[in-house]
Design a protein around this motif. Structure first.
Motif, PDB file in Angstrom:
ATOM      1  N   LEU A   4       0.820  -1.202   0.000  1.00 39.87           N
ATOM      2  CA  LEU A   4       0.000   0.000   0.000  1.00 39.87           C
ATOM      3  C   LEU A   4       0.857   1.256   0.000  1.00 39.87           C
ATOM      4  O   LEU A   4       0.562   2.228  -0.723  1.00 39.87           O
ATOM      5  CB  LEU A   4      -0.947  -0.009   1.203  1.00 39.87           C
ATOM      6  CG  LEU A   4      -1.877   1.198   1.322  1.00 39.87           C
ATOM      7  CD1 LEU A   4      -2.768   1.325   0.099  1.00 39.87           C
ATOM      8  CD2 LEU A   4      -2.732   1.099   2.586  1.00 39.87           C
ATOM      9  N   LYS A   8       0.713   4.067  -2.819  1.00 40.75           N
ATOM     10  CA  LYS A   8       0.395   5.451  -2.480  1.00 40.75           C
ATOM     11  C   LYS A   8       1.511   6.415  -2.864  1.00 40.75           C
ATOM     12  O   LYS A   8       1.259   7.577  -3.199  1.00 40.75           O
ATOM     13  CB  LYS A   8       0.119   5.574  -0.979  1.00 40.75           C
ATOM     14  CG  LYS A   8      -1.270   5.128  -0.548  1.00 40.75           C
ATOM     15  CD  LYS A   8      -1.502   5.431   0.925  1.00 40.75           C
ATOM     16  CE  LYS A   8      -2.942   5.174   1.327  1.00 40.75           C
ATOM     17  NZ  LYS A   8      -3.174   5.493   2.767  1.00 40.75           N
ATOM     18  N   ARG A  16      -7.855   5.630  -2.722  1.00 44.39           N
ATOM     19  CA  ARG A  16      -8.971   5.782  -1.796  1.00 44.39           C
ATOM     20  C   ARG A  16      -9.358   4.442  -1.184  1.00 44.39           C
ATOM     21  O   ARG A  16      -9.205   3.401  -1.801  1.00 44.39           O
ATOM     22  CB  ARG A  16     -10.184   6.383  -2.516  1.00 44.39           C
ATOM     23  CG  ARG A  16      -9.916   7.760  -3.109  1.00 44.39           C
ATOM     24  CD  ARG A  16     -11.110   8.251  -3.884  1.00 44.39           C
ATOM     25  NE  ARG A  16     -10.872   9.571  -4.456  1.00 44.39           N
ATOM     26  CZ  ARG A  16     -11.731  10.199  -5.253  1.00 44.39           C
ATOM     27  NH1 ARG A  16     -12.874   9.623  -5.572  1.00 44.39           N
ATOM     28  NH2 ARG A  16     -11.443  11.408  -5.720  1.00 44.39           N
ATOM     29  N   ARG A  17      -9.914   4.544   0.011  1.00 40.42           N
ATOM     30  CA  ARG A  17     -10.373   3.341   0.709  1.00 40.42           C
ATOM     31  C   ARG A  17     -11.618   2.787   0.034  1.00 40.42           C
ATOM     32  O   ARG A  17     -12.519   3.541  -0.347  1.00 40.42           O
ATOM     33  CB  ARG A  17     -10.706   3.686   2.157  1.00 40.42           C
ATOM     34  CG  ARG A  17     -11.111   2.485   3.003  1.00 40.42           C
ATOM     35  CD  ARG A  17      -9.896   1.758   3.513  1.00 40.42           C
ATOM     36  NE  ARG A  17     -10.216   0.520   4.205  1.00 40.42           N
ATOM     37  CZ  ARG A  17      -9.401  -0.093   5.043  1.00 40.42           C
ATOM     38  NH1 ARG A  17      -8.217   0.418   5.303  1.00 40.42           N
ATOM     39  NH2 ARG A  17      -9.744  -1.216   5.621  1.00 40.42           N
ATOM     40  N   GLN A  18     -11.680   1.477  -0.155  1.00 42.15           N
ATOM     41  CA  GLN A  18     -12.848   0.812  -0.732  1.00 42.15           C
ATOM     42  C   GLN A  18     -13.043  -0.515  -0.025  1.00 42.15           C
ATOM     43  O   GLN A  18     -12.379  -1.503  -0.346  1.00 42.15           O
ATOM     44  CB  GLN A  18     -12.673   0.616  -2.239  1.00 42.15           C
ATOM     45  CG  GLN A  18     -13.825  -0.110  -2.918  1.00 42.15           C
ATOM     46  CD  GLN A  18     -15.111   0.695  -2.881  1.00 42.15           C
ATOM     47  OE1 GLN A  18     -15.072   1.909  -2.923  1.00 42.15           O
ATOM     48  NE2 GLN A  18     -16.230   0.031  -2.790  1.00 42.15           N
ATOM     49  N   TRP A  22      -8.093  -0.855  -1.103  1.00 41.78           N
ATOM     50  CA  TRP A  22      -7.882   0.507  -1.600  1.00 41.78           C
ATOM     51  C   TRP A  22      -7.929   0.450  -3.121  1.00 41.78           C
ATOM     52  O   TRP A  22      -7.599  -0.566  -3.724  1.00 41.78           O
ATOM     53  CB  TRP A  22      -6.525   1.043  -1.138  1.00 41.78           C
ATOM     54  CG  TRP A  22      -6.372   1.071   0.346  1.00 41.78           C
ATOM     55  CD1 TRP A  22      -6.131   0.021   1.180  1.00 41.78           C
ATOM     56  CD2 TRP A  22      -6.460   2.225   1.193  1.00 41.78           C
ATOM     57  NE1 TRP A  22      -6.059   0.426   2.489  1.00 41.78           N
ATOM     58  CE2 TRP A  22      -6.255   1.782   2.528  1.00 41.78           C
ATOM     59  CE3 TRP A  22      -6.662   3.583   0.951  1.00 41.78           C
ATOM     60  CZ2 TRP A  22      -6.266   2.660   3.604  1.00 41.78           C
ATOM     61  CZ3 TRP A  22      -6.679   4.461   2.033  1.00 41.78           C
ATOM     62  CH2 TRP A  22      -6.487   4.002   3.340  1.00 41.78           C
ATOM     63  N   ASN A  23      -8.341   1.554  -3.750  1.00 38.74           N
ATOM     64  CA  ASN A  23      -8.379   1.552  -5.209  1.00 38.74           C
ATOM     65  C   ASN A  23      -7.878   2.867  -5.787  1.00 38.74           C
ATOM     66  O   ASN A  23      -7.692   3.859  -5.067  1.00 38.74           O
ATOM     67  CB  ASN A  23      -9.783   1.212  -5.732  1.00 38.74           C
ATOM     68  CG  ASN A  23     -10.818   2.255  -5.329  1.00 38.74           C
ATOM     69  OD1 ASN A  23     -10.487   3.375  -4.971  1.00 38.74           O
ATOM     70  ND2 ASN A  23     -12.073   1.886  -5.398  1.00 38.74           N
ATOM     71  N   ASP A  37     -11.018   3.962 -10.633  1.00 36.76           N
ATOM     72  CA  ASP A  37     -10.936   3.070  -9.471  1.00 36.76           C
ATOM     73  C   ASP A  37     -10.787   1.621  -9.900  1.00 36.76           C
ATOM     74  O   ASP A  37     -11.190   0.708  -9.193  1.00 36.76           O
ATOM     75  CB  ASP A  37     -12.179   3.227  -8.588  1.00 36.76           C
ATOM     76  CG  ASP A  37     -13.464   2.866  -9.328  1.00 36.76           C
ATOM     77  OD1 ASP A  37     -13.385   2.596 -10.546  1.00 36.76           O
ATOM     78  OD2 ASP A  37     -14.526   2.850  -8.695  1.00 36.76           O
ATOM     79  N   TRP A  42      -5.146  -4.897  -1.736  1.00 40.95           N
ATOM     80  CA  TRP A  42      -5.481  -5.412  -0.405  1.00 40.95           C
ATOM     81  C   TRP A  42      -4.168  -5.643   0.347  1.00 40.95           C
ATOM     82  O   TRP A  42      -3.514  -6.677   0.185  1.00 40.95           O
ATOM     83  CB  TRP A  42      -6.262  -6.720  -0.508  1.00 40.95           C
ATOM     84  CG  TRP A  42      -7.567  -6.560  -1.228  1.00 40.95           C
ATOM     85  CD1 TRP A  42      -8.743  -6.155  -0.709  1.00 40.95           C
ATOM     86  CD2 TRP A  42      -7.811  -6.829  -2.616  1.00 40.95           C
ATOM     87  NE1 TRP A  42      -9.721  -6.138  -1.674  1.00 40.95           N
ATOM     88  CE2 TRP A  42      -9.185  -6.548  -2.861  1.00 40.95           C
ATOM     89  CE3 TRP A  42      -7.025  -7.262  -3.684  1.00 40.95           C
ATOM     90  CZ2 TRP A  42      -9.759  -6.692  -4.109  1.00 40.95           C
ATOM     91  CZ3 TRP A  42      -7.588  -7.402  -4.945  1.00 40.95           C
ATOM     92  CH2 TRP A  42      -8.948  -7.126  -5.143  1.00 40.95           C
ATOM     93  N   ASP A 202      -8.571  -6.832   8.176  1.00 44.80           N
ATOM     94  CA  ASP A 202      -7.710  -5.991   9.018  1.00 44.80           C
ATOM     95  C   ASP A 202      -7.215  -6.757  10.242  1.00 44.80           C
ATOM     96  O   ASP A 202      -7.174  -6.231  11.369  1.00 44.80           O
ATOM     97  CB  ASP A 202      -8.452  -4.725   9.462  1.00 44.80           C
ATOM     98  CG  ASP A 202      -8.800  -3.826   8.287  1.00 44.80           C
ATOM     99  OD1 ASP A 202      -8.071  -3.873   7.282  1.00 44.80           O
ATOM    100  OD2 ASP A 202      -9.795  -3.088   8.380  1.00 44.80           O
ATOM    101  N   GLY A 242     -18.974   8.665   3.029  1.00 46.37           N
ATOM    102  CA  GLY A 242     -18.200   7.784   2.171  1.00 46.37           C
ATOM    103  C   GLY A 242     -18.975   7.320   0.950  1.00 46.37           C
ATOM    104  O   GLY A 242     -20.146   7.618   0.773  1.00 46.37           O
TER     105      GLY A 242
END
Length: 561
Positions: A4, A8, A16-18, A22-23, A37, A42, A202, A242
């Motif tokens: 990640l 980034k 962005r969080r999805q 993230w996408n 997106d 992951w 997570d 969101g």
């Protein structure tokens, strides 16, 4: 550096969080930062869900997975470093600290292409079906939903507005799933009840899954078993912060596209390709099953092996996907893969269901795309609730609030559609159109009284209007009031001016369709437009003489054929 962090560092705020991942844009096939997106990351994933996890990541317990929905590439953290960042194997080992050396500054990255690469060869996949336990549970949900749907007033009204009457619901298995607890707007169930293993999110093990309330849309296999289900959530359940999806799939659903076959011989069949299952049902239903439909659920999805076999033999394929960035990018692939493809967007709205709610004759739209060898069966009678004036949702405010404007449709059995606030203007327009009750105003005098033509407007307003004028109209040919109306109307895309005449003996009715749901910011524009209509004889005369039965901002200036 983790997967990640590496991703980034390339795209920054565009990531962005999805959900659990993230996408953002894809480093391999491109995409515009902040808008695309297609690429999913992951960072904590260790299991292999459809992507290849290398021996090194397994042995050294290096988490992370990625996948692009556009180009189909996927892999683990090391694959990202080598394929997306262009690192050598030695640089990868140093970056991950696997050779005993400290991490070094990364080498120059491989740039992402601006345009996606379209593969010349297409190999459709065959998706695995859910387990028998999952199918049994989903079947119970479908049965429960089918029994509950007729009693859900709002869901019923929404389906009717999108052209799906009661006789279509059992044909396609539509239903309504209620909530267990109003605080959750749905229900929680053990994953084991559907034959699903616990999921790690997570770092935490999840043993339950969430089933939202809403309209249930099942997918059946050839034996009648439910193999997939999506739920169309009520708008009120999406008012939180969101990005929230209107449709949520029941976890474990088969990922194959939704196919409704044509009743014609395979070589004569015509298929419409849409995004949502409800749009496919609409097309299939109004044509009596003669026209097939394929719902991809996303305009990035490709046909599976079953759908590909049907499309390859069909004599025509009509693409009615949303024409956004992803939809435009997908067009070359469709045209290259299927030589019988043609682009066939709906004339109003973003999809067939939206077009029906806006008053479009969906059968006429379908019939216009058909080859001479295919004819539609006789249409069923149009129900009364499909007359102009039905509720149309045209937008949402920034806070998600929508204010309803009461229906302007006249009393029962009176087909005229009249503006609720027009008052004397309507009576005046009625006298002008029908030739009764009073002398007609002096046209030239009214023209000058209301400020002349478009060429008398502010240069900035005229510059905005000029591109919308057809070739046969000049600014001096159009009353200034019509231009002012267009400037207001273009901000109200769902508002229609309806001209309706049931037979040659009945005086026509006219007016702005009521029951339009507008975002809060547009209410003042709506009131201003109705006030302009009330005051301006030139605007009323323009609309009275218009050649279209339904006038919108798109065709306001197209007064003649």
């Amino acid at each position: 550096m983790t997967l990640l962090e590496l991703y980034k560092s390339r795209y920054g705020q565009a990531v962005r969080r999805q959900g659990a991942g993230w996408n953002g844009p894809c480093p391999l096939c491109g995409g515009e930062p902040g808008k695309s997106d297609r690429f999913m990351v992951w960072p904590e994933r260790r299991e292999s869900n459809g992507f290849s996890r290398g021996h090194m990541c397994i042995e050294k317990d290096i988490p992370g997975a990625w996948h692009c929905r556009r180009c189909g590439q996927s892999g683990d953290t090391i694959a990202y470093m080598t394929q997306c960042e262009g690192m050598s194997w030695r640089d990868v080992l140093r970056e991950l600290g696997l050779d005993g050396a400290s991490a070094v500054r990364r080498p120059r990255r491989r740039p992402a292409p601006v345009e996606p690469v379209v593969s010349s060869a297409f190999h459709p996949v065959s998706w695995e079906l859910p387990s028998a336990k999952w199918q049994e549970y989903a079947g119970k949900l479908a049965t429960e939903g089918a029994e509950a749907l007729p009693g859900q007033e709002q869901a019923v009204a929404w389906l009717l507005r999108r052209g799906l009457p009661a006789e279509a619901w059992p044909r396609y298995g539509l239903g309504w799933l209620a909530e267990d607890n109003p605080r959750h707007a749905g229900r929680f169930r053990w994953r084991s009840a559907l034959g699903l293993a616990p999921k790690v999110v997570d770092g935490r093990e999840k043993t339950k899954l969430f089933i939202p309330r809403g309209i249930s849309i099942p997918t059946f296999d050839a034996t009648g078993h439910v193999v997939a289900m999506r739920i169309r959530r009520p708008r009120g359940d999406m008012s939180g912060g969101g990005r929230q999806s209107k449709y949520l799939a029941l976890e474990g659903s088969c990922r194959a596209p939704f196919l409704l076959r044509s009743s014609l011989a395979p070589e004569l069949a015509v298929y419409f390709v849409v995004e949502a299952e409800l749009d496919a049902m609409l097309i299939h239903h109004v044509t009596g099953g003669r026209i097939g439909a394929l719902a991809l659920r996303s305009n990035r999805t490709k046909p599976d092996a079953t759908a590909h076999a049907a499309l390859r033999r069909a004599q025509r394929i009509c693409l009615a996907l949303d024409y956004d960035e992803a939809g435009a990018e997908a067009l070359p692939w469709w045209f290259q893969t299927y030589g019988t493809c043609r682009r066939w967007p709906v004339p109003e709205g973003k999809d067939p269901g939206d077009a029906v709610a806006l008053g479009v004759d969906i059968r006429g739209w379908i019939a216009a795309a058909l080859p001479p060898s295919v004819a539609l069966p006789e249409p069923a009678a149009v129900p009364a609730d499909r007359l102009p004036g039905s509720v149309v949702e045209v937008g949402r405010g920034e806070n998600g609030g929508i204010t309803s404007i009461p229906s302007a449709t006249s009393a029962e059995n009176a087909p005229a559609v009249r503006p609720e606030n027009a008052g004397q203007a309507d009576a005046c327009a009625g006298n002008e159109a029908a030739g009764g009750g009073g002398a007609a105003p002096d046209y030239a005098a009214r023209w000058e009284e209301e400020g002349g033509a478009l060429d008398q407007m502010h240069p900035n307003d005229l510059a905005a209007i000029a591109p919308a004028l057809p070739d046969y109209l000049k600014p001096a040919d159009v009353p200034r009031a019509v231009g002012l109306a267009w400037l207001l109307w273009r901000e109200l895309p769902g508002l229609r001016y309806v001209r309706f005449c049931p037979d040659e003996f009945t005086r026509p009715g006219w007016g702005f369709s009521g029951a339009v749901r507008l975002p809060d910011y547009a209410l003042s524009l709506h009131d201003e437009l109705l006030e302009l209509y009330r005051r301006s004889y030139m605007l009323r005369a323009w609309l009275r003489d218009h050649q279209a039965a339904i006038v919108t901002a798109r065709n306001l200036f197209d007064i003649w054929d």
